[in-house]
Design a protein around this motif. Sequence first.
Motif, PDB file in Angstrom:
ATOM      1  N   ALA A 102      70.067 126.910  81.736  1.00  0.00           N
ATOM      2  CA  ALA A 102      69.539 127.734  80.704  1.00  0.00           C
ATOM      3  C   ALA A 102      70.104 129.315  81.571  1.00  0.00           C
ATOM      4  N   ALA A 103      69.893 129.446  82.829  1.00  0.00           N
ATOM      5  CA  ALA A 103      70.375 130.658  83.350  1.00  0.00           C
ATOM      6  C   ALA A 103      71.956 130.905  83.281  1.00  0.00           C
ATOM      7  N   ILE A 104      72.558 129.829  83.567  1.00  0.00           N
ATOM      8  CA  ILE A 104      74.104 129.984  83.658  1.00  0.00           C
ATOM      9  C   ILE A 104      74.339 130.251  82.073  1.00  0.00           C
ATOM     10  N   ALA A 201      73.841 133.506  91.800  1.00  0.00           N
ATOM     11  CA  ALA A 201      73.614 134.497  92.682  1.00  0.00           C
ATOM     12  C   ALA A 201      74.988 135.489  92.626  1.00  0.00           C
ATOM     13  N   ARG A 202      75.972 134.946  92.750  1.00  0.00           N
ATOM     14  CA  ARG A 202      77.325 135.726  92.871  1.00  0.00           C
ATOM     15  C   ARG A 202      77.414 136.483  91.616  1.00  0.00           C
ATOM     16  N   VAL A 203      77.383 135.772  90.388  1.00  0.00           N
ATOM     17  CA  VAL A 203      77.901 136.486  89.126  1.00  0.00           C
ATOM     18  C   VAL A 203      76.713 137.453  88.534  1.00  0.00           C
ATOM     19  N   SER A 204      75.562 137.387  88.951  1.00  0.00           N
ATOM     20  CA  SER A 204      74.459 138.010  88.453  1.00  0.00           C
ATOM     21  C   SER A 204      74.115 139.039  89.275  1.00  0.00           C
ATOM     22  N   ARG A 209      66.391 132.602  92.561  1.00  0.00           N
ATOM     23  CA  ARG A 209      64.838 132.740  92.660  1.00  0.00           C
ATOM     24  C   ARG A 209      64.508 133.901  91.548  1.00  0.00           C
ATOM     25  N   ASP A 210      64.955 135.012  91.769  1.00  0.00           N
ATOM     26  CA  ASP A 210      64.830 136.300  91.200  1.00  0.00           C
ATOM     27  C   ASP A 210      65.234 136.174  89.779  1.00  0.00           C
ATOM     28  N   PHE A 211      66.498 135.768  89.420  1.00  0.00           N
ATOM     29  CA  PHE A 211      66.968 135.588  88.170  1.00  0.00           C
ATOM     30  C   PHE A 211      66.155 134.765  87.187  1.00  0.00           C
ATOM     31  N   VAL A 212      65.866 133.315  87.896  1.00  0.00           N
ATOM     32  CA  VAL A 212      64.934 132.528  87.009  1.00  0.00           C
ATOM     33  C   VAL A 212      63.573 133.092  86.909  1.00  0.00           C
ATOM     34  N   ARG A 215      64.056 136.411  84.527  1.00  0.00           N
ATOM     35  CA  ARG A 215      64.869 136.279  82.951  1.00  0.00           C
ATOM     36  C   ARG A 215      64.478 134.941  82.130  1.00  0.00           C
ATOM     37  N   LEU A 216      63.593 134.143  83.025  1.00  0.00           N
ATOM     38  CA  LEU A 216      63.111 133.117  82.305  1.00  0.00           C
ATOM     39  C   LEU A 216      61.444 132.735  82.224  1.00  0.00           C
ATOM     40  N   VAL A 217      61.276 132.543  83.501  1.00  0.00           N
ATOM     41  CA  VAL A 217      59.663 132.427  83.889  1.00  0.00           C
ATOM     42  C   VAL A 217      58.710 133.460  83.170  1.00  0.00           C
ATOM     43  N   GLU A 218      59.053 134.670  83.633  1.00  0.00           N
ATOM     44  CA  GLU A 218      58.038 135.549  83.166  1.00  0.00           C
ATOM     45  C   GLU A 218      58.221 136.126  81.781  1.00  0.00           C
ATOM     46  N   PRO A 219      59.485 136.042  81.049  1.00  0.00           N
ATOM     47  CA  PRO A 219      59.457 136.530  79.551  1.00  0.00           C
ATOM     48  C   PRO A 219      58.653 135.237  78.920  1.00  0.00           C
ATOM     49  N   ILE A 220      58.905 133.845  79.213  1.00  0.00           N
ATOM     50  CA  ILE A 220      58.255 132.658  78.572  1.00  0.00           C
ATOM     51  C   ILE A 220      56.862 132.965  78.631  1.00  0.00           C
TER      52      ILE A 220
END
Length: 536
Positions: A102-104, A201-204, A209-212, A215-220
């Motif tokens: 989902a992150a990708i 990590a490279r593209v974001s 850890r920080d992205f998921v 962008r996912l765990v906290e908003p959900i």
Amino acid sequence: MSGFTIDRRGVLALGAGGAVGLALPAFAQDAATGGDLDGAIDAIVRNFMRAFETPGIAVGIVRAGQAPWLRGYGVRTMGQAAPVDVHTRFGIASNTKAFTAAAIAMLVEEKKLGWDDRLTTHIPEFKMADPAVTQLFTVRDLLVHRSGLPLGAGDLLYFPKSNRSAQDALRALQFLQPVRPFRGGYDYDNILYVVAGVLIARVSGMSWRDFVRTRLVEPIGMDDAVVSLDLLRTDNVAARHARLGPPVRGVGPMQVIRPDESAVIDPGAGINASVTDVAKWLTAQLAGGELPGGKRLWTRASAAEMWSPQVVVSSSDGATDLNPARPVMSGYALGWFVQDYRGRRLISHSGGLSGQVTQTAMIPSAGIGVVVLSNTEDSVSGGIRNAILDRLLDVSPAYDWVGSYVARNKLARENAVAAMGEGGEKRPDGGPSVPLAGYAGRYRDPWYGDIVVSVRGRGRKAALFIDFVPTPQFASVLEPWGTDAFRTRIAPGLGEDAVVTFTVADGRATAVRMKALSPLADFSYDFHHLAFVRVD
């Protein structure tokens, strides 16, 4: 082998074409009326826990337009009173892979990369063993288990815990040998999900850890969840339980064991979460990425992409009397398995860690999702998942999933013990062909690293010892086990034992190959992928 095992995926692996010739035992079933969902689910879980001596289970059910049904059963740790509740955290293991996918997908929507971009565009140092494959390899190929690498390739880098990094895993890929052509079929791996974490990590510009997390765990609203075992607090956490033998792991009394996964595997298996958390995740999945307040995490087009099979996992003639859920076709999509179940499309995954197995499943056409979290290596969560799905789909007559799973477990364990010979202690014929000093030395595998074999003691008390440099907990005496072969005696709960076979020339060993001793060993103990050569 015939029968079945639970592996790092938590997958129920059936032999003999998915059906085992067994007479199912009769089990006393708790009564529950058809309209009483609470009673029906309670009965399902109680029957499984009783049959498998399971310490603790958490169950969540998601249904369109209704509040999630959530419940905990049993205790977090055997022998202790603290109960499993709806906020008890479990390691969801490979169910994490769908978060990475989902992150990708979100990054694809942001035009930061494309599913079919060459991976070297974003990670120039990426290399497979075949340079042609390196150039063809895409972002999509990271997530779908069709790389040509063998099952579990490279898992010893991070199972059990080691000092390796994601960059070590990335470097190791060029030394892992394929067993089939690129995109030529399905073999499950974890290492490419580690690389997917590097890609994010490279593209974001953010760590996986920080992205998921942001962008996912906290908003959900997954308030109990953490994205790595390293971040897990000790309160309200399910312990790990396993049967450590004798004679082999998977047999014997239940015991408490410690977690053993490394943080490097986080993009493929790192999330720890409660059943409340995972129910929210399944709700977002069933809504095509839309949250209850209307915010979108990803589009319905991305949802469809993530659920579209990319490689065939298995095919068969379908259901049998002994396995009514056997699919006609099973495929792997982007972080999800996709198959038919009772005539409907099932989107699912499972996760296995040392001491815990978990399940997530959705039937989109019925608007339902199920999560089952268990604190044991036994295959109980898969059976509970199927029984609950059958109840929600009003399958009649009800199938005896408890009896089926108990019978298959019994057969698998009996076969494993028989394969070991006389309780696992029968030594094969043959022995050392050279003095013990001829085996001593340092040996190196290009992707794993070094082992050091030494002689300790003198005279009749002399014995070989082996040190696995990247995995110190494997340190063990080597006991003769056939011609130029030895077996380890790794401390109980710290890993699977291996058979260590030396190649001998001109009076000394020049190379070492290994394989797991137990037929029930998890595929992540991929000793058989190692090829050590003497380097001293």
